[in-house]
Design a protein around this motif. Structure first.
Motif, mmCIF file in Angstrom:
data_model
loop_
_atom_site.group_PDB
_atom_site.id
_atom_site.type_symbol
_atom_site.label_atom_id
_atom_site.label_comp_id
_atom_site.label_asym_id
_atom_site.label_seq_id
_atom_site.Cartn_x
_atom_site.Cartn_y
_atom_site.Cartn_z
ATOM 1 N N SER B 5 0.804 -1.163 -0.130
ATOM 2 C CA SER B 5 0.029 0.192 0.039
ATOM 3 C C SER B 5 1.032 1.065 -0.190
ATOM 4 O O SER B 5 0.386 2.448 -0.313
ATOM 5 C CB SER B 5 -0.908 -0.072 1.362
ATOM 6 O OG SER B 5 -0.250 -0.188 2.218
ATOM 7 N N GLN B 6 2.001 1.049 0.460
ATOM 8 C CA GLN B 6 2.960 2.050 0.312
ATOM 9 C C GLN B 6 3.761 2.592 -1.150
ATOM 10 O O GLN B 6 4.314 3.731 -1.152
ATOM 11 C CB GLN B 6 4.182 1.929 1.328
ATOM 12 C CG GLN B 6 3.440 2.321 2.849
ATOM 13 C CD GLN B 6 4.410 1.765 3.681
ATOM 14 O OE1 GLN B 6 5.505 1.046 3.444
ATOM 15 N NE2 GLN B 6 4.319 2.258 5.084
ATOM 16 N N ALA B 10 0.605 2.473 -6.122
ATOM 17 C CA ALA B 10 -0.788 2.004 -5.626
ATOM 18 C C ALA B 10 -1.310 3.396 -5.081
ATOM 19 O O ALA B 10 -2.629 3.260 -5.223
ATOM 20 C CB ALA B 10 -0.582 1.147 -4.451
ATOM 21 N N THR B 11 -0.708 4.411 -4.714
ATOM 22 C CA THR B 11 -1.627 5.546 -4.326
ATOM 23 C C THR B 11 -2.103 6.439 -5.413
ATOM 24 O O THR B 11 -2.832 7.266 -5.187
ATOM 25 C CB THR B 11 -0.683 6.592 -3.371
ATOM 26 O OG1 THR B 11 0.704 6.665 -4.181
ATOM 27 C CG2 THR B 11 -0.319 5.803 -1.984
ATOM 28 N N PRO B 15 -9.564 4.534 -4.151
ATOM 29 C CA PRO B 15 -10.018 3.394 -3.522
ATOM 30 C C PRO B 15 -11.116 2.920 -4.161
ATOM 31 O O PRO B 15 -11.320 1.777 -4.401
ATOM 32 C CB PRO B 15 -10.096 3.673 -2.150
ATOM 33 C CG PRO B 15 -10.165 5.030 -2.043
ATOM 34 C CD PRO B 15 -9.237 5.683 -2.874
#
Lengths: 147, 170
Positions: B5-6, B10-11, B15
């Motif tokens: 997630s870091q 991914a960011t 979501p």
């Protein structure tokens, strides 16, 4: 018998009864009884006590009283649409006969059979009957012809 | 070590993201709601117009949805209703039906939450007939047990004719 095996009718009234004025549908009541038999005791009680009051309350009903030699007394009710109903009042008390007579006066002459729908309208739709193309764009109806 | 997630890749994706397929979005075009202020003005105009219509009496036949004898009926003038119950009124009496849920005409509908005000609508009916229903047979039978019971059930019936539906504006 089941409702499929017995006759049925739709809900109706005799000649638009409630619209203008209410008309009592019972036109004639004939009370056939005997003067001495014990089975007509209730009928005699009804004649002595209640019949005059009932006749005064319902002035549109004609009451006939027919003392004959009969073993079983009966009430014959005739209605405005021509229907004739015979009810046996054999060995009934005066009060039971009063209630029976009131019930006959409240009825109309239509058949007491299964009623198919509990409502009847002559104008079922006011805002227009629904069809699948209401509130849809009319472009659905347009088709391009390849000429 | 970095968790999944870091990771920077991914960011960059929010979501609720779903990749575009034939079933990722509904087949109709996205709905655009109108502006709240314009909508309020439009509503006030419509209500004013309908009030004027009603005040001038420019409506034809009205229909109403009525709660009577534990049932709801859609009702107009001059129509018949049969309820399997005894009413205290005698034959020929005029009755006012008070629980009105909805009243409508050709151009407008008034919907109550859940009932409409008594002062605005008036539904009148006449009791025409108070009979008994046709005799219904209630029979229980178990085969090979010599058990059968027969009972004849007769319900009281009341026939009402709806005379008028009146609409008054306040």
């Amino acid at each position: 018998m089941t409702s499929r095996g017995t006759p049925s009718r739709f809900l109706q009234s005799v000649l638009r009864n409630g619209l203008g004025r209410y008309v009592c549908q019972l036109k004639r009541l004939t009370l056939v009884f005997s003067k001495e038999a014990r089975s007509s005791h209730g009928a005699r009680e009804f004649i002595e006590e209640n019949i005059v009051d009932f006749a005064k309350q319902n002035p549109s009903i004609v009451m006939y009283v027919a003392p004959q030699k009969c073993s079983h007394p009966k009430l014959i009710a005739e209605y405005l649409n021509g229907a004739v109903k015979e009810e046996q009042i054999n060995r009934k008390t005066g009060e039971e006969i009063v209630q029976l007579v009131q019930k006959l006066a409240n009825q109309s002459g239509l058949d007491i059979i299964r009623i198919r729908k509990l409502y009847h309208t002559d104008s079922p739709s006011i805002q227009g009957q629904w069809h699948p193309f209401i509130n849809k764009p009319t472009s659905l109806n347009v088709k391009d012809r390849k000429s | 070590t970095l968790f999944r997630s870091q990771h920077s890749q991914a960011t960059s994706v929010h979501p609720g993201y779903v990749p575009k397929t034939s079933l990722s979005e509904p087949p109709w075009s996205p709905v655009k709601l109108p502006d709240a202020r314009e909508e309020a003005i439009h509503h006030a105009e419509v209500v004013q117009r309908i009030n004027n219509l009603i005040a001038n009496g420019q409506f034809g036949r009205l229909f109403a949805v009525i709660h009577f004898a534990s049932r709801q009926w859609k009702v107009t003038n001059e129509d018949l209703i049969l309820s399997h119950a005894d009413i205290d009124a005698k034959c020929g009496d005029k009755i006012r039906l008070e629980k009105v849920l909805l009243v409508g005409g050709d151009d407008f509908t008034l919907i109550g939450k859940p009932l409409l005000d008594r002062d605005h609508v008036r539904v009148e009916a006449t009791v025409i007939e108070k009979t008994e229903s046709c005799p219904k047979i209630h029979m229980r039978f178990w085969k090979r047990h010599r058990y059968q019971r027969k009972r004849i059930i007769v319900h009281p019936q009341t026939l009402l004719r709806i005379n008028t539906i009146d609409r008054k504006s306040t």
